[in-house]
Design an enzyme around this catalytic site. Structure first.
Site, short mmCIF file in Angstrom:
data_model
loop_
_atom_site.label_atom_id
_atom_site.label_comp_id
_atom_site.label_asym_id
_atom_site.label_seq_id
_atom_site.Cartn_x
_atom_site.Cartn_y
_atom_site.Cartn_z
N HIS A 25 -9.72 7.25 0.70
CA HIS A 25 -10.36 8.55 0.95
C HIS A 25 -11.33 8.51 2.12
O HIS A 25 -11.74 9.55 2.63
CB HIS A 25 -11.03 9.10 -0.32
CG HIS A 25 -12.30 8.43 -0.71
ND1 HIS A 25 -12.37 7.46 -1.70
CD2 HIS A 25 -13.58 8.59 -0.28
CE1 HIS A 25 -13.62 7.08 -1.85
NE2 HIS A 25 -14.38 7.74 -1.00
N ASP A 31 -6.44 4.22 -4.11
CA ASP A 31 -7.56 4.55 -3.23
C ASP A 31 -7.99 3.36 -2.38
O ASP A 31 -9.18 3.16 -2.13
CB ASP A 31 -8.76 5.08 -4.04
CG ASP A 31 -9.78 5.81 -3.16
OD1 ASP A 31 -9.38 6.33 -2.09
OD2 ASP A 31 -10.96 5.82 -3.51
N SER A 68 -18.73 4.19 -0.14
CA SER A 68 -17.31 4.06 -0.45
C SER A 68 -16.63 3.04 0.45
O SER A 68 -16.75 3.11 1.68
CB SER A 68 -16.61 5.41 -0.30
OG SER A 68 -17.04 6.31 -1.29
#
Length: 417
Positions: free
Chosen positions: A142, A175, A256
């Site tokens: 992402h 992911d 992230s």
């Protein structure tokens, strides 16, 4: 007149007589008053001498105080400063830290952690990543997805140098993505650990670039394991549902893709998601850390990253069943019939070969109860294709056990930038 004084016999004569009326002098028998203590001389109508002495003392004291105050006012430094003031010297000593301390671990890990700046056609964002063997960088899908079709990725290293990078491969289902920078400027590869050896309570350190603040280090512990968490997957049936490591180390937007490391500086997870209490009132963005962060276990990341580097795509582990989402009882029930064109049991698939039937209820996987469909999905996806798992299930109300060899869905076509 005769001079006769016999009338004034000494025993009866007073010590003195009052002055005669309109006397002009001292007559016979008049004498001075008896002796009394002397009275201090004073001027007519004036203050006593003691008052003058007291006033003199007061004036002397006031004059001395005024003189001292005047001297201070004339000699004090301007604006309250003191040119002669000196702070104590900076203490000397070693700034080295023990290798096992947080500072020691951070000093080893930081050179391998990077910040990503990603721009797409209409979107932009930042994230984190870390260097692995071969100069590749692991991050979240992402983080780089906006640049999948066209865009630009720039990697900023710990030494403040930067390089452009391209996507090698990305997997929306886990992911995870891998990018390759044009130059690494000597950044060392990070050490990967074993997420299967992690236990609740282990100390951990999260490293990354929250809100663009590169090289940020936060600490905490492993709060829980095997949390089914949706981690920023793309829309569709194969969203990123991971079997996550939960931590209370502060993780915020921008973390992230960064590493979650153990006390030895080994990566045990990839920071990917946080739980929040709502949206920011002013910016409409998710709020920051509330002590509920989630990381993809590194053992799962190893397999996915290797497949992305070698083939450009990664396989998603499956056992070939369709789940009955309406079921509310214990365990997870396999659909009784086809759903949206998908059969309840894939013919020739892992579950079919193991003997499972439509309507069966899966209760446990490798001895661990499964409470809902999310738990079953993340448990299967955490396994590698070819792994053998023991499934306990109910068939027509009877408990049974089967050994299932995990299969894989067709790999998603790679979309490098």
């Amino acid at each position: 007149m005769t001079d006769d004084t016999s009338a004034f016999d000494p025993p009866e004569r007073p010590d003195f007589l009052p002055a005669p009326y309109q006397a002009t002098g001292l007559g016979p028998g008049w004498g001075p008053p008896p002796p009394y203590p002397p009275v201090p001389a004073r001027t007519a109508g004036g203050p006593p001498v003691r008052l003058y002495l007291a006033l003199a003392v007061v004036i002397a004291l006031v004059a001395g105080a005024a003189g001292s105050c005047g001297t201070y006012l004339l000699t004090r430094p301007p604006s309250g400063t003191d040119p002669s003031y000196r702070m104590s010297a900076v203490p000397t000593g070693s700034t080295s830290r023990a290798p096992e301390s947080v500072a020691g671990v951070a000093s080893r890990v930081l050179p391998s952690v990077v910040s990503l700046e990603v721009k797409g056609n209409q979107e932009a964002g930042t994230g984190s990543g870390f260097v692995i063997q071969g100069g590749y960088i692991v991050t979240n899908n992402h983080v780089v997805a906006v640049a999948a079709q066209s865009g630009e990725i720039r990697i900023r290293f710990n030494n403040r140098r930067s390089s452009k990078a391209q996507i090698v491969g990305r997997d929306p289902n886990s992911d995870i993505a891998v990018v390759k920078p044009e130059e690494t400027f000597g950044a060392p590869e990070i050490t990967l650990g074993n997420s299967d050896g992690v236990v609740v309570g282990d100390p951990v350190i999260a490293v990354g670039s929250p809100l663009g603040l590169t090289g940020t280090v936060t600490t905490g512990i492993v709060s829980s394991l095997n949390r089914p968490v949706e981690a920023g997957g793309e829309t569709g049936s194969d969203y990123a549902l991971i079997n996550a490591i939960q931590t209370d180390a502060a993780i915020n937007p921008g973390n992230s893709g960064g590493p979650l490391v153990n006390a030895s500086g080994q990566v045990i997870g990839v920071n990917s998601a946080i739980a929040t209490l709502g949206s920011g009132a002013l910016l409409g963005q998710p709020t920051g850390s509330i002590g509920l962060g989630f990381a993809i276990p590194i053992n799962h990341v190893r397999r996915v990253a290797q497949e992305l580097i070698t083939t450009g795509a990664a396989r998603t582990s499956r056992i070939g069943i369709t789940i009955d989402q309406e079921y509310q009882g214990q365990g997870v029930r396999i659909a009784s019939g086809a759903n949206r064109g998908e059969p309840a049991i894939t013919p020739g698939g892992p579950a079919d070969k193991a003997g499972l039937k439509p309507g069966d209820v899966i209760l446990e996987v490798d001895g661990q109860p499964v409470g809902d469909s999310r738990e079953l999905i993340v448990t299967i996806r955490s396994k590698a294709p070819g792994d053998r798992i023991a499934i306990k299930f109910q068939h027509d109300g009877e408990d049974k056990t089967a050994t299932v060899t995990v299969g894989a869905a067709p790999a998603v076509t790679a979309r490098p930038s």
